[in-house]
Write an enzyme that holds these catalytic residues in place. Structure first.
Site, mmCIF file in Angstrom:
data_model
loop_
_atom_site.group_PDB
_atom_site.id
_atom_site.type_symbol
_atom_site.label_atom_id
_atom_site.label_comp_id
_atom_site.label_asym_id
_atom_site.label_seq_id
_atom_site.Cartn_x
_atom_site.Cartn_y
_atom_site.Cartn_z
ATOM 1 N N ASP A 140 0.827 -1.205 0.000
ATOM 2 C CA ASP A 140 0.000 0.000 0.000
ATOM 3 C C ASP A 140 0.863 1.258 0.000
ATOM 4 O OD1 ASP A 140 -2.347 -1.377 -0.064
ATOM 5 O OD2 ASP A 140 -2.923 -0.987 2.007
ATOM 6 N N GLY A 141 2.033 1.173 0.666
ATOM 7 C CA GLY A 141 2.921 2.332 0.711
ATOM 8 C C GLY A 141 3.389 2.775 -0.656
ATOM 9 N N ASN A 184 -3.645 9.125 3.287
ATOM 10 C CA ASN A 184 -4.062 8.320 4.444
ATOM 11 C C ASN A 184 -4.318 9.157 5.688
ATOM 12 O OD1 ASN A 184 -4.269 5.772 3.397
ATOM 13 N ND2 ASN A 184 -2.570 4.908 4.558
ATOM 14 N N ASP A 188 -0.024 9.645 23.172
ATOM 15 C CA ASP A 188 1.199 9.461 22.388
ATOM 16 C C ASP A 188 1.139 10.243 21.080
ATOM 17 O OD1 ASP A 188 1.966 7.786 24.381
ATOM 18 O OD2 ASP A 188 1.932 5.945 23.199
ATOM 19 N N THR A 200 -8.364 2.597 7.458
ATOM 20 C CA THR A 200 -7.985 1.203 7.698
ATOM 21 C C THR A 200 -6.489 1.064 7.957
ATOM 22 O OG1 THR A 200 -7.854 0.892 5.290
ATOM 23 C CG2 THR A 200 -9.888 0.213 6.377
ATOM 24 N N ALA A 201 -5.789 2.180 8.157
ATOM 25 C CA ALA A 201 -4.344 2.142 8.399
ATOM 26 C C ALA A 201 -4.042 2.499 9.857
ATOM 27 C CB ALA A 201 -3.641 3.076 7.420
ATOM 28 N N TYR A 202 -3.240 3.524 10.088
ATOM 29 C CA TYR A 202 -2.861 3.952 11.433
ATOM 30 C C TYR A 202 -4.104 4.214 12.285
ATOM 31 C CZ TYR A 202 0.179 6.508 14.787
ATOM 32 O OH TYR A 202 0.876 6.927 15.884
ATOM 33 N N LEU A 210 -7.051 2.812 12.201
ATOM 34 C CA LEU A 210 -7.649 1.564 12.672
ATOM 35 C C LEU A 210 -6.843 0.988 13.836
ATOM 36 C CD1 LEU A 210 -9.788 -0.670 12.287
ATOM 37 C CD2 LEU A 210 -8.243 -1.736 10.628
ATOM 38 N N SER A 211 -5.513 1.027 13.735
ATOM 39 C CA SER A 211 -4.659 0.522 14.807
ATOM 40 C C SER A 211 -4.846 1.313 16.091
ATOM 41 C CB SER A 211 -3.188 0.575 14.376
ATOM 42 O OG SER A 211 -2.958 -0.224 13.237
#
Length: 279
Positions: A66-67, A141, A171, A182-184, A186-187
């Protein structure tokens, strides 16, 4: 479509072979295919300068994770060239093509003009120092603010449309697009948003509070994030800018969009279900 440009992360396994296969299949259908020379690849690394992509290019095919696709979207922002991602990474939420059969099917559809386009929202972040803009970039993103020192908690003051919203001890704080949900995001516990949507998610990262929640905002909203100490802002995990005490970051919808090829046979819900079940 007849004119293609390939952007490949040659450091990933099987990418050189996949690129050669795609070139062969495109040329056998009478299409023309360009890509960076080895010398250019060494010079520019993961980036593809927009001026090197010919004006007649009708589609950019990225090969990697994806990157690789996100980097292409950033490098070619404003060109409105449709992107198709071939996955040779891990999850590949954005890259909808993986197997040889899918590559063959996609190439046949593209060369016969049987495809759909999907426009993805991008966001713009502006860093302010002493009230003046000093840095600006875009993201497909997310734009994230974190500490310059790993594992150090910062206090963030967040406002939306110049109205105070909240203070977060966390943080980090990020603003994500539907594509980046759905990337950072979602985490960090943020919501998943349909990629064609027009909205933003404001999500604290590891907040030191039980009542800190992600918030979904309208596309016309403008978020401002101030930091209590020195911080750092990153755009899609690529370009960065340092923040000093008292600096702030303003995030809003960009006038630029990313255009992506969408496979007719796979919906967002199917793609999401496939990936979430494999995490």
């Amino acid at each position: 479509m007849k004119y293609f440009y390939l952007i490949a992360n040659l450091a990933k396994e099987l990418v050189p072979e996949t690129r050669a296969y795609i070139i062969d299949r495109l040329e056998k259908r009478g299409a023309q295919c360009r890509f960076l020379s080895p010398a250019q690849q060494n010079k520019y690394g993961k980036h593809t300068p927009s001026e090197l992509v010919p004006s007649e290019t009708e589609c950019v095919i990225t090969i990697g994770g994806d990157g690789t696709l996100i980097q292409a979207a950033r490098d070619l922002a404003g060109r409105n060239i449709p992107l198709l991602g071939v996955n040779r990474g891990h999850l590949g939420f954005l890259n909808q093509v993986s197997t040889e059969d899918e590559i063959e099917e996609a190439i046949e559809a593209l060369t016969q003009d049987r495809y759909e386009l999907e426009r993805r929202m991008m966001i713009r972040g502006t860093v302010f120092h002493e009230g003046k803009p000093v840095f600006q970039d875009i993201a497909l993103n997310e734009i994230a603010v974190t500490s310059q020192v790993p594992l150090r908690v910062l206090r963030y003051q967040v406002s939306v449309n110049d109205e105070y919203l909240n203070h977060y001890s966390a943080d980090g704080v990020l603003v994500a697009t539907p594509t980046g949900s759905t990337a950072y995001n979602l985490s960090a516990g943020g919501p998943v948003m349909a990629p064609a949507g027009r909205m933003m998610a404001l999500t604290p990262v590891c907040p030191h509070s039980l009542n800190a929640r992600s918030i979904v905002l309208a596309p016309e909203d403008r978020v401002r994030i101030g930091v209590s100490n020195s911080g750092r802002v990153s755009f899609d995990g690529d370009s960065t800018a340092d923040l000093e005490t008292g600096d702030s970051l303003a995030v809003e919808r960009s006038g630029l969009e990313t255009v992506m090829i969408r496979r007719k046979k796979q919906s967002f819900m199917q793609n999401l279900s496939d990936h979430l079940s494999g995490i």
